[in-house]
Scaffold this active site. Structure first.
Site, short mmCIF file in Angstrom:
data_model
loop_
_atom_site.label_atom_id
_atom_site.label_comp_id
_atom_site.label_asym_id
_atom_site.label_seq_id
_atom_site.Cartn_x
_atom_site.Cartn_y
_atom_site.Cartn_z
N THR A 117 -0.46 -4.71 3.59
CA THR A 117 -0.62 -5.65 2.48
C THR A 117 0.64 -5.78 1.62
O THR A 117 1.55 -4.97 1.70
CB THR A 117 -1.79 -5.19 1.57
OG1 THR A 117 -1.46 -3.95 0.96
CG2 THR A 117 -3.09 -5.07 2.35
N ASP A 118 0.59 -6.80 0.80
CA ASP A 118 1.66 -7.01 -0.19
C ASP A 118 1.24 -6.37 -1.51
O ASP A 118 0.23 -5.67 -1.58
CB ASP A 118 1.97 -8.50 -0.34
CG ASP A 118 0.79 -9.33 -0.82
OD1 ASP A 118 -0.20 -8.74 -1.33
OD2 ASP A 118 0.85 -10.56 -0.68
N ALA A 119 1.97 -6.65 -2.56
CA ALA A 119 1.70 -6.03 -3.86
C ALA A 119 0.34 -6.44 -4.44
O ALA A 119 -0.21 -5.76 -5.29
CB ALA A 119 2.81 -6.37 -4.85
#
Length: 135
Positions: A15-17
């Site tokens: 995932t990203d932030a």
């Protein structure tokens, strides 16, 4: 031969932030599902390579419909949709339960590892591909 599905759990590394799956990771999920589809039918990338063959992505078209998120349980589908002499097209769908998150058409080419030129499917793999329903 029915469609194949491979389960995927979304981890933090995917995932990203914002805890949403980074777009390139969908491609990794699809690659793993195709590899496991091959393995289910008695083929491995390593064994094909030892025969002087390699399967490579020739073209990819992907539509992202909904985001997958951290801890989601996904199913990555694999269906053979077109079979050629040296290539094939997989249709792949990524779902969370009954919700469609993404769809891809992935063209795969069979190439000779020495020349890097297209080559015909080995007989055993061609027989499998001819059994696959094409839609």
């Amino acid at each position: 031969m029915s469609a194949f599905s491979w389960p995927v759990t979304v981890y933090i590394e995917d995932t990203d932030a914002g805890a949403i799956v980074y777009h390139a990771n969908y491609l990794k999920f699809m690659e793993r599902a195709r590899t496991e589809w091959l393995r289910l039918h008695g083929f491995t990338q390593q064994a094909l390579f030892q025969q002087g063959l390699q399967l490579v992505v020739r073209r990819l078209e992907c539509r992202y419909l909904r985001p997958a998120r951290l801890d989601d349980q996904l199913d990555v589908g694999v269906e053979v949709s077109v079979v050629g002499r040296c290539s094939l097209t997989f249709t792949q769908r990524i779902r969370r339960v009954d919700e469609l998150l993404g769809v891809a058409e992935v063209d795969i080419a069979c190439i000779d590892v020495r020349t890097l030129k297209p080559t015909r499917w080995p007989e055993s793999l061609r027989a499998l591909l001819e059994e696959a329903p094409c839609g």
